[in-house]
Design a protein around this motif. Structure first.
Motif, PDB file in Angstrom:
ATOM      1  N   LEU A  42       0.817  -1.212   0.000  1.00  0.00           N
ATOM      2  CA  LEU A  42       0.000   0.000   0.000  1.00  0.00           C
ATOM      3  C   LEU A  42       0.851   1.263   0.000  1.00  0.00           C
ATOM      4  CD1 LEU A  42      -2.783  -1.006   2.565  1.00  0.00           C
ATOM      5  CD2 LEU A  42      -2.900  -1.060   0.069  1.00  0.00           C
ATOM      6  N   ALA A  43       1.959   1.222   0.725  1.00  0.00           N
ATOM      7  CA  ALA A  43       2.799   2.414   0.859  1.00  0.00           C
ATOM      8  C   ALA A  43       3.423   2.841  -0.462  1.00  0.00           C
ATOM      9  CB  ALA A  43       3.887   2.171   1.898  1.00  0.00           C
ATOM     10  N   MET A  99       0.216   6.504   3.177  1.00  0.00           N
ATOM     11  CA  MET A  99       0.272   5.740   4.418  1.00  0.00           C
ATOM     12  C   MET A  99       1.117   6.434   5.473  1.00  0.00           C
ATOM     13  SD  MET A  99      -1.582   3.050   3.901  1.00  0.00           S
ATOM     14  CE  MET A  99      -1.067   1.887   5.172  1.00  0.00           C
ATOM     15  N   ASP A 100       0.659   6.307   6.712  1.00  0.00           N
ATOM     16  CA  ASP A 100       1.441   6.735   7.873  1.00  0.00           C
ATOM     17  C   ASP A 100       1.834   5.470   8.626  1.00  0.00           C
ATOM     18  OD1 ASP A 100       2.588   7.763  10.127  1.00  0.00           O
ATOM     19  OD2 ASP A 100       0.802   8.835  10.835  1.00  0.00           O
ATOM     20  N   LEU A 101       3.068   4.998   8.376  1.00  0.00           N
ATOM     21  CA  LEU A 101       3.521   3.758   9.011  1.00  0.00           C
ATOM     22  C   LEU A 101       4.332   4.009  10.274  1.00  0.00           C
ATOM     23  CD1 LEU A 101       4.420   1.654   5.839  1.00  0.00           C
ATOM     24  CD2 LEU A 101       2.285   1.704   7.154  1.00  0.00           C
ATOM     25  N   PRO A 139      -4.501   1.306   9.135  1.00  0.00           N
ATOM     26  CA  PRO A 139      -5.549   2.048   8.430  1.00  0.00           C
ATOM     27  C   PRO A 139      -4.978   2.986   7.362  1.00  0.00           C
ATOM     28  CG  PRO A 139      -6.013   1.998  10.772  1.00  0.00           C
ATOM     29  CD  PRO A 139      -4.644   1.418  10.605  1.00  0.00           C
ATOM     30  N   VAL A 140      -5.657   3.029   6.223  1.00  0.00           N
ATOM     31  CA  VAL A 140      -5.254   3.891   5.117  1.00  0.00           C
ATOM     32  C   VAL A 140      -5.954   5.238   5.276  1.00  0.00           C
ATOM     33  CG1 VAL A 140      -5.233   4.181   2.611  1.00  0.00           C
ATOM     34  CG2 VAL A 140      -5.018   1.885   3.609  1.00  0.00           C
ATOM     35  N   PRO A 141      -5.225   6.350   5.378  1.00  0.00           N
ATOM     36  CA  PRO A 141      -5.888   7.653   5.470  1.00  0.00           C
ATOM     37  C   PRO A 141      -6.813   7.877   4.281  1.00  0.00           C
ATOM     38  CG  PRO A 141      -3.558   7.854   6.009  1.00  0.00           C
ATOM     39  CD  PRO A 141      -3.764   6.462   5.476  1.00  0.00           C
ATOM     40  N   ALA A 142      -7.994   8.402   4.549  1.00  0.00           N
ATOM     41  CA  ALA A 142      -9.021   8.513   3.508  1.00  0.00           C
ATOM     42  C   ALA A 142      -9.009   9.848   2.775  1.00  0.00           C
ATOM     43  CB  ALA A 142     -10.400   8.281   4.131  1.00  0.00           C
ATOM     44  N   HIS A 143      -8.141  10.774   3.166  1.00  0.00           N
ATOM     45  CA  HIS A 143      -8.237  12.124   2.613  1.00  0.00           C
ATOM     46  C   HIS A 143      -7.935  12.210   1.120  1.00  0.00           C
ATOM     47  CE1 HIS A 143      -3.835  12.605   2.498  1.00  0.00           C
ATOM     48  NE2 HIS A 143      -3.822  12.016   3.687  1.00  0.00           N
TER      49      HIS A 143
END
Length: 361
Positions: A140-141, A162-164, A182-186
């Motif tokens: 994902l990243a 992604m914020d890992l 969780p994947v940020p939705a913004h």
């Protein structure tokens, strides 16, 4: 095949998740069965397994306070004296993003019953799912585009950012590990097909779940709820639900925080979801048939969840989920992980698709 038992699930929790060793002090913070969430057997099963491993065991009844979850001075003191703190209580889930003493080994269990402790959800090696989570996060990243669809008409696209870091996930260890970060939705937009709205387990409020008479679509633009479409009456009810919850809690009504899907094919819910939506929402999100959005509130996990059933998730042209089946072997490191942990590999070969509801899709 090794026989699955609740005791084996408890041992997996203690050894492979909490990394307990003989001489460790274990504190079990538990919620009594009278609240209808955790059963009456789990504390005994885990306590017995811990003593067999040479741990000393302390237990404390933390009850359930839906309106004011907090650590009492006595609980905090006993947590500081323990090497491992295990929450068999919703309190741990309510506070998983905050308010936990730093530097403590804290585990929140989502296996709330003898049945779940004895299922593949709890008995499959914990490390396998930690590695699968990392593998998904890595994919994902580096992704340029993700699309999310489902048989009921969900169609969402975006580029994950992604914020890992530690801030991008919870402050506690979860058992079993059943979702990726969780994947940020913004950066995501589209429409999400919904058959109901329900809470996230963060706060509990009157009217926690709202079921619709016909499918409703939540419309999202760059991580903001822009409205609903569908049956006129249901749309009005959805708007009123968001008005009421956001006003009562004084939170950002239209914020869509993040999303994730289940990665654990052993995460089944063998009960009727409608008998206890709160219990369902705290368990079934780990099944690959469920993709879960955190909404209403500019923080994780928000206060209203959107649940997409049987998602197909395509990452840069590769479908890693197809109609609710997580195809872990398509991850670059997936085949190696499943080969090294045959208990997990067996679950992927024979996934449990019971999530507590019959879906006509």
């Amino acid at each position: 095949m090794v026989h699955q038992t609740p005791e084996r699930g408890a041992r997996n929790l203690l050894v492979n998740c909490a990394h307990a060793a003989a001489g460790d002090r274990l504190l079990i913070a538990y919620e009594p069965a009278k609240f209808g969430y955790f059963d009456a057997d789990s504390v005994r099963i885990v306590s017995d397994a811990a003593r067999q491993l040479g741990l000393s065991v302390d237990t404390i009844d933390v009850g359930f306070d839906p309106g004011n979850p907090h650590l009492t001075p006595d609980l905090r003191k006993r947590m500081m004296a323990a090497d491992i703190v295990l929450f068999l209580a919703r309190l741990g889930d309510q506070l998983r993003f905050s308010d936990m003493p730093p530097g403590k080994k804290i585990v929140v269990s989502f296996a709330h019953s003898r049945e779940l402790l004895g299922s593949g959800f709890s008995t499959a090696h914990h490390a396998a799912f930690l590695e699968l989570k990392t593998a998904v996060n890595t994919v994902l990243a580096s992704a340029s585009e993700i699309s999310i669809t489902c048989p009921r008409g969900t169609n969402v696209t975006g580029r994950p950012k992604m914020d890992l870091s530690a801030a991008g996930d919870t402050t506690v260890t979860r058992f079993p590990m059943s979702v990726f970060t969780p994947v940020p939705a913004h950066s995501f937009s589209g429409r999400v097909a919904l058959s109901f709205l329900t809470g996230t387990g963060s706060k509990y409020y009157e009217g926690y779940t709202l079921e619709f008479d016909a499918p409703v679509f939540a419309l999202m633009e760059n991580g903001r709820l822009s409205g609903f479409s569908g049956n006129r009456v249901d749309v009005a009810r959805a708007e009123a639900h968001y008005d009421r919850v956001s006003t009562a809690l004084n939170i950002d009504r239209n914020f869509v925080h993040s999303w994730h899907a289940g990665i654990h094919p052993g995460c089944a819910y063998p009960w009727n979801m409608r008998d206890n939506f709160e219990r369902w929402g705290g368990t079934a999100f780990g099944n690959p048939r469920v993709l879960h959005f955190h909404t209403c509130g500019a923080y994780a996990p928000g206060e209203i969840s959107w649940n997409v059933f049987d998602p197909t998730i395509v990452v840069d042209g590769v479908a890693f989920w197809e109609n609710g089946t997580f195809l872990a072997d398509r991850l670059p490191t997936g085949p190696d992980i499943l080969a090294r942990y045959p208990c997990a590999g067996n679950l992927f070969a024979h996934p449990d698709r019971n999530i507590g509801m019959a879906l006509a899709v």
